[in-house]
Design an enzyme around this catalytic site. Structure first.
Site, PDB file in Angstrom:
ATOM      1  N   HIS A  69       0.831  -1.208   0.000  1.00 31.28           N
ATOM      2  CA  HIS A  69       0.000   0.000   0.000  1.00 31.28           C
ATOM      3  C   HIS A  69       0.870   1.263   0.000  1.00 31.28           C
ATOM      4  O   HIS A  69       0.590   2.219  -0.725  1.00 31.28           O
ATOM      5  CB  HIS A  69      -0.937   0.021   1.207  1.00 31.28           C
ATOM      6  CG  HIS A  69      -2.166  -0.801   1.030  1.00 31.28           C
ATOM      7  ND1 HIS A  69      -2.165  -2.167   1.186  1.00 31.28           N
ATOM      8  CD2 HIS A  69      -3.426  -0.447   0.695  1.00 31.28           C
ATOM      9  CE1 HIS A  69      -3.385  -2.621   0.971  1.00 31.28           C
ATOM     10  NE2 HIS A  69      -4.174  -1.598   0.671  1.00 31.28           N
ATOM     11  N   ARG A 102      -1.466   2.495   6.960  1.00 31.11           N
ATOM     12  CA  ARG A 102      -1.272   1.068   7.195  1.00 31.11           C
ATOM     13  C   ARG A 102      -0.556   0.798   8.520  1.00 31.11           C
ATOM     14  O   ARG A 102      -0.824  -0.210   9.167  1.00 31.11           O
ATOM     15  CB  ARG A 102      -0.491   0.450   6.040  1.00 31.11           C
ATOM     16  CG  ARG A 102      -1.154   0.646   4.682  1.00 31.11           C
ATOM     17  CD  ARG A 102      -2.544   0.076   4.618  1.00 31.11           C
ATOM     18  NE  ARG A 102      -2.472  -1.365   4.473  1.00 31.11           N
ATOM     19  CZ  ARG A 102      -3.516  -2.175   4.406  1.00 31.11           C
ATOM     20  NH1 ARG A 102      -4.729  -1.699   4.479  1.00 31.11           N
ATOM     21  NH2 ARG A 102      -3.355  -3.466   4.274  1.00 31.11           N
ATOM     22  N   HIS A 108       1.238  -2.753   9.444  1.00 28.43           N
ATOM     23  CA  HIS A 108       2.647  -2.690   9.061  1.00 28.43           C
ATOM     24  C   HIS A 108       3.473  -1.983  10.122  1.00 28.43           C
ATOM     25  O   HIS A 108       2.974  -1.129  10.852  1.00 28.43           O
ATOM     26  CB  HIS A 108       2.831  -1.919   7.739  1.00 28.43           C
ATOM     27  CG  HIS A 108       2.343  -2.655   6.541  1.00 28.43           C
ATOM     28  ND1 HIS A 108       3.011  -3.714   6.009  1.00 28.43           N
ATOM     29  CD2 HIS A 108       1.240  -2.479   5.772  1.00 28.43           C
ATOM     30  CE1 HIS A 108       2.355  -4.168   4.959  1.00 28.43           C
ATOM     31  NE2 HIS A 108       1.266  -3.437   4.799  1.00 28.43           N
TER      32      HIS A 108
END
Length: 147
Positions: A69, A102, A108
């Site tokens: 992403h 994210r 993440h």
């Protein structure tokens, strides 16, 4: 423009796929490593169907490093900045925030985000050396600017 951006996504996914192998080869995501860490999907999913959509990508079983992403956010910002250079700062800021979301969501680590951004820069440099990509990007720019 849609076709250019879709092709860029496929190139991005192909670049990071070997690194994001299914676990245990890939790096565990933060919400797996630190059980009980809240994510944007739990305990409440505010957007109907969002949880199923993200889980369909096997977030629990796929590697965290690097963030695809974050890579796509920067890659799209770079593509759009080629078309609208006067908006480059705003586009890059939005691309950065897309990746940061994210980490905020617990999907993440920060290093995953940084690696995704670096991969985007490398990929975009490579794409700029591809005559077909450049021609398609130029055609998309001409199309977008005439509207």
């Amino acid at each position: 423009l849609f076709n250019v951006m879709t092709k860029a996504i496929h190139d991005a996914e192909g670049l990071v796929a070997p690194l994001k192998k299914n676990l245990p080869a890939g790096r565990e995501r933060p919400f797996i490593r630190f059980a009980g860490t809240p994510t944007c999907l739990e305990p409440v999913d505010l957007v109907p169907g969002h949880r199923d959509s993200d889980y369909s990508y096997n977030l629990k079983g796929s590697g965290s490093y690097p963030s695809t992403h974050a890579m796509i956010g920067i890659l799209w910002a770079d593509v759009l900045a080629e078309i609208y250079p006067d908006k480059e700062p705003q586009l890059l800021e939005r691309g950065i925030r897309f990746g940061e979301s994210r980490a905020v969501c617990g999907f993440h680590f920060e290093s995953d985000i940084s690696a995704g951004r670096m991969a985007a820069q490398v990929l975009f440099t490579k794409l700029q050396m591809n005559k077909t990509f450049c021609a398609e990007l130029y055609a998309a720019k001409m199309n977008m600017l005439k509207e």
